[in-house]
Design a protein around this motif. Structure first.
Motif, PDB file in Angstrom:
ATOM      1  N   MET A   1      33.216  45.142  49.324  1.00 45.54           N
ATOM      2  CA  MET A   1      33.483  43.812  48.795  1.00 45.54           C
ATOM      3  C   MET A   1      33.934  43.911  47.342  1.00 45.54           C
ATOM      4  SD  MET A   1      30.938  40.507  48.465  1.00 45.54           S
ATOM      5  CE  MET A   1      29.898  41.324  47.249  1.00 45.54           C
ATOM      6  N   THR A   2      35.007  43.232  47.004  1.00 48.62           N
ATOM      7  CA  THR A   2      35.519  43.224  45.638  1.00 48.62           C
ATOM      8  C   THR A   2      34.870  42.097  44.844  1.00 48.62           C
ATOM      9  OG1 THR A   2      37.655  44.114  46.326  1.00 48.62           O
ATOM     10  CG2 THR A   2      37.585  42.998  44.215  1.00 48.62           C
ATOM     11  N   PHE A   3      34.392  42.429  43.668  1.00 47.75           N
ATOM     12  CA  PHE A   3      33.813  41.439  42.761  1.00 47.75           C
ATOM     13  C   PHE A   3      34.973  40.692  42.112  1.00 47.75           C
ATOM     14  CE2 PHE A   3      32.220  40.092  38.603  1.00 47.75           C
ATOM     15  CZ  PHE A   3      30.992  39.550  38.927  1.00 47.75           C
ATOM     16  N   ALA A   4      35.055  39.379  42.338  1.00 48.99           N
ATOM     17  CA  ALA A   4      36.202  38.597  41.891  1.00 48.99           C
ATOM     18  C   ALA A   4      35.838  37.767  40.667  1.00 48.99           C
ATOM     19  CB  ALA A   4      36.694  37.690  43.013  1.00 48.99           C
ATOM     20  N   ALA A   5      36.564  37.976  39.577  1.00 41.97           N
ATOM     21  CA  ALA A   5      36.348  37.225  38.344  1.00 41.97           C
ATOM     22  C   ALA A   5      37.504  36.254  38.130  1.00 41.97           C
ATOM     23  CB  ALA A   5      36.238  38.172  37.156  1.00 41.97           C
ATOM     24  N   THR A   6      37.176  35.018  37.781  1.00 40.54           N
ATOM     25  CA  THR A   6      38.171  34.004  37.450  1.00 40.54           C
ATOM     26  C   THR A   6      37.886  33.508  36.039  1.00 40.54           C
ATOM     27  OG1 THR A   6      38.328  33.310  39.771  1.00 40.54           O
ATOM     28  CG2 THR A   6      39.176  31.796  38.101  1.00 40.54           C
ATOM     29  N   PRO A  81      34.139  28.866  45.777  1.00 38.33           N
ATOM     30  CA  PRO A  81      33.014  27.917  45.779  1.00 38.33           C
ATOM     31  C   PRO A  81      31.635  28.570  45.769  1.00 38.33           C
ATOM     32  CG  PRO A  81      34.019  28.041  47.952  1.00 38.33           C
ATOM     33  CD  PRO A  81      34.902  28.843  47.046  1.00 38.33           C
ATOM     34  N   LYS A  82      31.570  29.866  46.032  1.00 35.61           N
ATOM     35  CA  LYS A  82      30.260  30.509  46.166  1.00 35.61           C
ATOM     36  C   LYS A  82      29.871  31.371  44.969  1.00 35.61           C
ATOM     37  CE  LYS A  82      30.386  30.556  51.235  1.00 35.61           C
ATOM     38  NZ  LYS A  82      30.282  31.391  52.469  1.00 35.61           N
ATOM     39  N   VAL A  83      30.606  31.253  43.873  1.00 31.61           N
ATOM     40  CA  VAL A  83      30.270  32.057  42.703  1.00 31.61           C
ATOM     41  C   VAL A  83      29.780  31.156  41.582  1.00 31.61           C
ATOM     42  CG1 VAL A  83      32.055  33.716  43.365  1.00 31.61           C
ATOM     43  CG2 VAL A  83      32.556  32.024  41.587  1.00 31.61           C
ATOM     44  N   PRO A  84      28.935  31.667  40.689  1.00 29.43           N
ATOM     45  CA  PRO A  84      28.466  30.849  39.560  1.00 29.43           C
ATOM     46  C   PRO A  84      29.594  30.577  38.572  1.00 29.43           C
ATOM     47  CG  PRO A  84      27.687  33.110  39.355  1.00 29.43           C
ATOM     48  CD  PRO A  84      28.325  33.001  40.707  1.00 29.43           C
ATOM     49  N   ILE A 100      22.681  39.040  34.268  1.00 33.15           N
ATOM     50  CA  ILE A 100      23.876  39.857  34.514  1.00 33.15           C
ATOM     51  C   ILE A 100      23.737  40.596  35.841  1.00 33.15           C
ATOM     52  CG2 ILE A 100      25.097  41.931  33.762  1.00 33.15           C
ATOM     53  CD1 ILE A 100      25.909  39.540  32.135  1.00 33.15           C
ATOM     54  N   ARG A 101      22.565  41.159  36.080  1.00 27.81           N
ATOM     55  CA  ARG A 101      22.357  41.913  37.318  1.00 27.81           C
ATOM     56  C   ARG A 101      22.441  40.988  38.535  1.00 27.81           C
ATOM     57  NH1 ARG A 101      20.935  46.872  38.724  1.00 27.81           N
ATOM     58  NH2 ARG A 101      20.729  47.553  36.578  1.00 27.81           N
ATOM     59  N   GLU A 102      21.946  39.769  38.416  1.00 28.25           N
ATOM     60  CA  GLU A 102      22.048  38.798  39.509  1.00 28.25           C
ATOM     61  C   GLU A 102      23.517  38.479  39.804  1.00 28.25           C
ATOM     62  OE1 GLU A 102      17.885  36.372  38.523  1.00 28.25           O
ATOM     63  OE2 GLU A 102      19.833  35.480  38.105  1.00 28.25           O
ATOM     64  N   ILE A 103      24.288  38.257  38.749  1.00 29.81           N
ATOM     65  CA  ILE A 103      25.707  37.938  38.936  1.00 29.81           C
ATOM     66  C   ILE A 103      26.447  39.111  39.552  1.00 29.81           C
ATOM     67  CG2 ILE A 103      27.856  37.381  37.728  1.00 29.81           C
ATOM     68  CD1 ILE A 103      26.090  35.916  35.633  1.00 29.81           C
ATOM     69  N   ALA A 104      26.169  40.315  39.049  1.00 29.52           N
ATOM     70  CA  ALA A 104      26.866  41.511  39.530  1.00 29.52           C
ATOM     71  C   ALA A 104      26.575  41.796  40.998  1.00 29.52           C
ATOM     72  CB  ALA A 104      26.496  42.717  38.676  1.00 29.52           C
ATOM     73  N   SER A 105      25.445  41.316  41.495  1.00 26.36           N
ATOM     74  CA  SER A 105      25.093  41.560  42.892  1.00 26.36           C
ATOM     75  C   SER A 105      25.766  40.578  43.842  1.00 26.36           C
ATOM     76  CB  SER A 105      23.573  41.485  43.075  1.00 26.36           C
ATOM     77  OG  SER A 105      23.112  40.165  42.850  1.00 26.36           O
ATOM     78  N   GLY A 106      26.466  39.592  43.280  1.00 25.71           N
ATOM     79  CA  GLY A 106      27.126  38.583  44.098  1.00 25.71           C
ATOM     80  C   GLY A 106      28.612  38.842  44.267  1.00 25.71           C
ATOM     81  N   PRO A 107      29.335  37.860  44.812  1.00 25.68           N
ATOM     82  CA  PRO A 107      30.758  38.049  45.109  1.00 25.68           C
ATOM     83  C   PRO A 107      31.677  37.908  43.910  1.00 25.68           C
ATOM     84  CG  PRO A 107      30.064  35.863  45.810  1.00 25.68           C
ATOM     85  CD  PRO A 107      28.831  36.573  45.338  1.00 25.68           C
ATOM     86  N   GLY A 108      31.168  37.369  42.783  1.00 25.85           N
ATOM     87  CA  GLY A 108      32.036  37.210  41.626  1.00 25.85           C
ATOM     88  C   GLY A 108      31.489  36.195  40.653  1.00 25.85           C
ATOM     89  N   VAL A 109      32.338  35.763  39.711  1.00 29.09           N
ATOM     90  CA  VAL A 109      31.925  34.816  38.686  1.00 29.09           C
ATOM     91  C   VAL A 109      33.158  34.097  38.148  1.00 29.09           C
ATOM     92  CG1 VAL A 109      32.104  36.482  36.769  1.00 29.09           C
ATOM     93  CG2 VAL A 109      30.510  34.549  36.594  1.00 29.09           C
ATOM     94  N   THR A 110      32.964  32.845  37.734  1.00 27.81           N
ATOM     95  CA  THR A 110      33.999  32.086  37.031  1.00 27.81           C
ATOM     96  C   THR A 110      33.508  31.840  35.614  1.00 27.81           C
ATOM     97  OG1 THR A 110      34.839  31.006  39.028  1.00 27.81           O
ATOM     98  CG2 THR A 110      35.279  29.917  36.933  1.00 27.81           C
ATOM     99  N   LEU A 111      34.343  32.150  34.630  1.00 28.70           N
ATOM    100  CA  LEU A 111      33.969  32.029  33.229  1.00 28.70           C
ATOM    101  C   LEU A 111      34.888  31.029  32.529  1.00 28.70           C
ATOM    102  CD1 LEU A 111      33.461  35.833  32.472  1.00 28.70           C
ATOM    103  CD2 LEU A 111      31.690  34.140  32.966  1.00 28.70           C
ATOM    104  N   LEU A 112      34.291  30.019  31.922  1.00 30.34           N
ATOM    105  CA  LEU A 112      35.024  28.978  31.215  1.00 30.34           C
ATOM    106  C   LEU A 112      34.941  29.252  29.714  1.00 30.34           C
ATOM    107  CD1 LEU A 112      36.461  26.238  30.945  1.00 30.34           C
ATOM    108  CD2 LEU A 112      34.212  25.137  31.186  1.00 30.34           C
ATOM    109  N   CYS A 113      36.097  29.456  29.088  1.00 30.41           N
ATOM    110  CA  CYS A 113      36.143  29.831  27.673  1.00 30.41           C
ATOM    111  C   CYS A 113      36.456  28.621  26.798  1.00 30.41           C
ATOM    112  CB  CYS A 113      37.198  30.913  27.446  1.00 30.41           C
ATOM    113  SG  CYS A 113      36.911  32.410  28.398  1.00 30.41           S
ATOM    114  N   GLY A 114      35.567  28.330  25.880  1.00 32.76           N
ATOM    115  CA  GLY A 114      35.781  27.225  24.968  1.00 32.76           C
ATOM    116  C   GLY A 114      36.614  27.626  23.764  1.00 32.76           C
TER     117      GLY A 114
END
Length: 244
Positions: A1-6, A81-84, A100-114
């Protein structure tokens, strides 16, 4: 599974940036993780593509608009829809290695930059799934450097990214303490030698020394961590601070 970052940002050209190099870069080439950027400005509806406005009540700077941000966040949520979704803001909760470890164990993360003076607070009222996080007690020119740091922390924990299996566990914050000090050759340098116990070959003594040094350094350098760790009933972190 690829960890997908947006990444939601006004500066998509900042990514992957330094994450194109070293361990993260190799993992990107090996498709252990992927990255997509979303230009927040694309969700502005006026002809000038306006993303910010003056703060209500007056004051310096500009504030990112809730309506534009919400459209961008909704688009990202539809993509994954399934990533934090994490918003980079100094007003957020300090992110921890545990998170961080919880996020890394999932499918990915979306990061909003201010940017600018931050976000219109109504965004978080209307989209409670957004997790507000802070990198440290500092203020950056934008959320992008913090997003890069958080991504790096996640990527290095992905399976197969680090060489030794213990590399991700025997380090600072993993057990609530700072990591013990490290040494390497030469045995003597500028009159300073490697502690004798580390040259003894006695693994039990080495483990005990490392544990004691981790506790000692955490107690003196990071009393906040020491208190959370449980500390020593005989000497609290606050006692150490008062003595110092």
């Amino acid at each position: 599974m690829t960890f997908a970052a947006t990444i939601l940002t006004l500066y998509p050209e900042m990514f992957p940036g330094p994450l194109r190099l070293s361990l993260a870069g190799r993992a990107l080439e090996e498709q252990k993780w992927s990255i997509d950027t979303i230009q927040i400005r694309d969700f502005a509806t006026d002809k000038h593509r306006t993303v910010d406005d003056t703060p209500a009540g007056g004051g310096a700077g500009m504030v990112l608009k809730a309506d534009v941000l919400a459209s961008a966040v909704d688009h990202a949520f539809a993509m994954q829809p399934k990533v934090p979704i994490l918003a980079m803001t100094p007003r957020g909760k300090p992110i921890t290695q545990e998170r961080i470890r919880e996020i890394a164990s999932g499918p990915g993360v979306t990061l909003l930059c201010g940017r600018f003076e931050g976000f219109d607070e109504r965004l978080f009222d209307a989209r409670p799934q957004i997790e507000q996080v802070s990198l440290a007690d500092i203020v950056l020119s934008g959320g992008e450097p913090a997003a890069l740091a958080i991504l790096d922390a996640c990527i290095r924990l992905l399976p197969g990214v680090m060489g030794a299996a213990s590399s991700g566990t025997e380090e600072s914050f993993e057990d609530g303490l700072l990591e013990y000090p490290q040494y390497t050759r030469p045995q003597e340098w500028e009159g300073r030698t490697i502690p004798e116990v580390l040259r003894s070959g006695d693994h039990a003594k080495i483990a005990a020394w490392r544990k004691a040094r981790a506790e000692e350094d955490t107690r003196s350098r990071r009393p906040d961590l020491w208190d959370r760790h449980g500390g020593d009933p005989g000497q609290s972190a606050s006692d150490v601070q008062r003595k110092k």
